[in-house]
Design a protein around this motif. Sequence first.
Motif, PDB file in Angstrom:
ATOM      1  N   ASN A  92       0.833  -1.264   0.058  1.00 40.77           N
ATOM      2  CA  ASN A  92      -0.076  -0.062  -0.215  1.00 40.77           C
ATOM      3  C   ASN A  92       0.885   1.369  -0.111  1.00 40.77           C
ATOM      4  OD1 ASN A  92      -2.077  -1.529   0.275  1.00 40.77           O
ATOM      5  ND2 ASN A  92      -2.350  -1.715   2.395  1.00 40.77           N
ATOM      6  N   LYS A  93       0.827   1.804  -1.108  1.00 37.23           N
ATOM      7  CA  LYS A  93       1.776   3.069  -1.241  1.00 37.23           C
ATOM      8  C   LYS A  93       1.175   4.131  -0.437  1.00 37.23           C
ATOM      9  CE  LYS A  93       3.989   1.240  -5.730  1.00 37.23           C
ATOM     10  NZ  LYS A  93       4.294   1.611  -6.886  1.00 37.23           N
ATOM     11  N   LEU A  94      -0.022   4.365  -0.634  1.00 40.10           N
ATOM     12  CA  LEU A  94      -0.542   5.389   0.135  1.00 40.10           C
ATOM     13  C   LEU A  94      -1.453   5.111   1.397  1.00 40.10           C
ATOM     14  CD1 LEU A  94      -1.926   7.412  -2.981  1.00 40.10           C
ATOM     15  CD2 LEU A  94       0.354   7.608  -1.835  1.00 40.10           C
ATOM     16  N   LEU A  95      -1.667   6.150   2.440  1.00 43.82           N
ATOM     17  CA  LEU A  95      -2.395   5.888   3.528  1.00 43.82           C
ATOM     18  C   LEU A  95      -3.860   6.681   3.382  1.00 43.82           C
ATOM     19  CD1 LEU A  95       0.222   5.955   6.366  1.00 43.82           C
ATOM     20  CD2 LEU A  95      -0.790   4.010   5.515  1.00 43.82           C
ATOM     21  N   PRO A  96      -4.817   5.932   3.981  1.00 43.60           N
ATOM     22  CA  PRO A  96      -6.086   6.696   4.216  1.00 43.60           C
ATOM     23  C   PRO A  96      -5.705   8.073   4.887  1.00 43.60           C
ATOM     24  CG  PRO A  96      -6.234   4.445   4.599  1.00 43.60           C
ATOM     25  CD  PRO A  96      -4.836   4.682   4.548  1.00 43.60           C
ATOM     26  N   GLU A  97      -6.456   9.084   4.665  1.00 42.93           N
ATOM     27  CA  GLU A  97      -6.438  10.397   5.350  1.00 42.93           C
ATOM     28  C   GLU A  97      -6.533  10.320   6.867  1.00 42.93           C
ATOM     29  OE1 GLU A  97      -8.058  14.931   5.529  1.00 42.93           O
ATOM     30  OE2 GLU A  97      -8.446  13.573   3.901  1.00 42.93           O
ATOM     31  N   LYS A  98      -7.625   9.174   7.249  1.00 46.24           N
ATOM     32  CA  LYS A  98      -7.701   8.903   8.635  1.00 46.24           C
ATOM     33  C   LYS A  98      -6.523   8.619   9.351  1.00 46.24           C
ATOM     34  CE  LYS A  98     -11.304   6.172   8.684  1.00 46.24           C
ATOM     35  NZ  LYS A  98     -12.624   5.326   9.174  1.00 46.24           N
ATOM     36  N   THR A  99      -6.023   7.529   8.750  1.00 48.44           N
ATOM     37  CA  THR A  99      -4.857   7.048   9.201  1.00 48.44           C
ATOM     38  C   THR A  99      -3.602   8.133   9.390  1.00 48.44           C
ATOM     39  OG1 THR A  99      -5.330   4.857   8.104  1.00 48.44           O
ATOM     40  CG2 THR A  99      -3.066   5.231   9.097  1.00 48.44           C
ATOM     41  N   VAL A 100      -3.506   8.849   8.493  1.00 54.00           N
ATOM     42  CA  VAL A 100      -2.431  10.012   8.551  1.00 54.00           C
ATOM     43  C   VAL A 100      -2.652  10.685   9.570  1.00 54.00           C
ATOM     44  CG1 VAL A 100      -1.321  11.765   7.244  1.00 54.00           C
ATOM     45  CG2 VAL A 100      -1.773   9.855   6.026  1.00 54.00           C
TER      46      VAL A 100
END
Length: 468
Positions: A274-282
Amino acid sequence: MEEDWARVTFRFCPQCGTKLQWGFKFCPSCGEKIPGAAVASGLEDTSASPNISPSKVDKALKDSSGCHGSTEGDNVECTTSSPKQNPVKRGVKKAATVEFTSPRSGRGKARLFQPVEEGGKAEGPTMDISSPGSSPNSKSLFKAKKAKHTAALEPLENGMEMTDMTGRKWTLVQLLSQSMTELMYQVVQKGSKTTSSESSYILKMGAKDGRIFNEQNFLQRAAKPVSVDKWIKQHNMDLLGIPSCVGFGFHSDSYRFLIFSTIGQSLPSVMQDNKLLPEKTVLHLTCRLLDVLHYIHSNEYVHGDVTAENVYIQTGHPTQVYLVGYSHAFRYCPSGRHVEYSEGRRALPEGPLDFISLDAHKGVAPSRRSDLQSLGYCMLHWHTGVLPWSALADPDKVATLKQRYMGDVPALLSHCLGRKRDSSGFRSYLTAVAALQYTEQPDYSELKAKLSAALSQLGGYLDEPLVF
């Protein structure tokens, strides 16, 4: 005088204690510029005055019962508040523990600022990151040189035993990672009946007088378990993500090692494909990391290397986030007085340019805003995978773009998120950090409150597991 100096083969870095050869302008370990005044003012007393030598620190540290040492070492200061102090002599009062302060190039020029109250403005002259005088095109920017590489460490054989300063023996189980300057091993304490993850520890090894020396001193001074536990209780927290150091020692008179409790996997390892993280996770990660930075900054240090590789998630406990890698830790506020803004004093950090602060580009000693800037760049990259300067290799061009977007947060968000998207969490955080002065204390509670509010709007909460 020249004949006397010709007989002096080496000296020591006043920042980290690394042994230096004559002619070094920057320390090969910490990157700090070596004060030129030390050459002229320190020769007559080099045999009589105590240098900042790791060997003397190590002797004092042997009295410690563990990695965190005794509280007596906290009375030793390497202060920069006395401009009349001899640059070679200063840094030692009782020859016990070295403090990390910014060395000064010359006498009588250093000025320090009193720290301000939380949320307040710094008194006295400060340097705005967007002011013309601090432009990334200034001469001091081009003076910063990269630190010299040290010799690569050779891996050790699995099964080898290491003995820490308290006499406990540790067996190397597996090499976890390797770089030019550090080795990471899974280890178990000798006598343990199992080698499962529950009973294993992490051994981190580096050159005896290298950056790991900085990390050990930070842990002993600012991250004692009793201090961390007290902070957790005072702030009604469930966890403060600072790794627990349970021992330290030496190997072959050339290496220094630290033993840590296992803290899971690095963020890149957890993300995997997973190269990107969800905004919630960030937003969730940022809140957790802000807690750690708040503690570190309140103990007169900055982290100096906030990147994904230094963020760890505890295996089986995805709400536990740790910030590791304190080899670049810098004491920005010795004895409660903030170091002065001065460009061209430090070498450009090694490694990728994407996440280093604008202050680092200018050769300025890191401050609290430096850590928060780096964290902001990480937030954008974790969620979008792009930064305006990612394709650039020229440090000056990267610094120019960072300067530009520091004064135009909407444009930065538009570049990374797209014109049709917006994030109140990202916007509030980056705007607040962009407005910080060099010596100003951030309002950590306000930053976290706005991030938490944005997280709630997305249906997320701080006490739930992180989603990758």
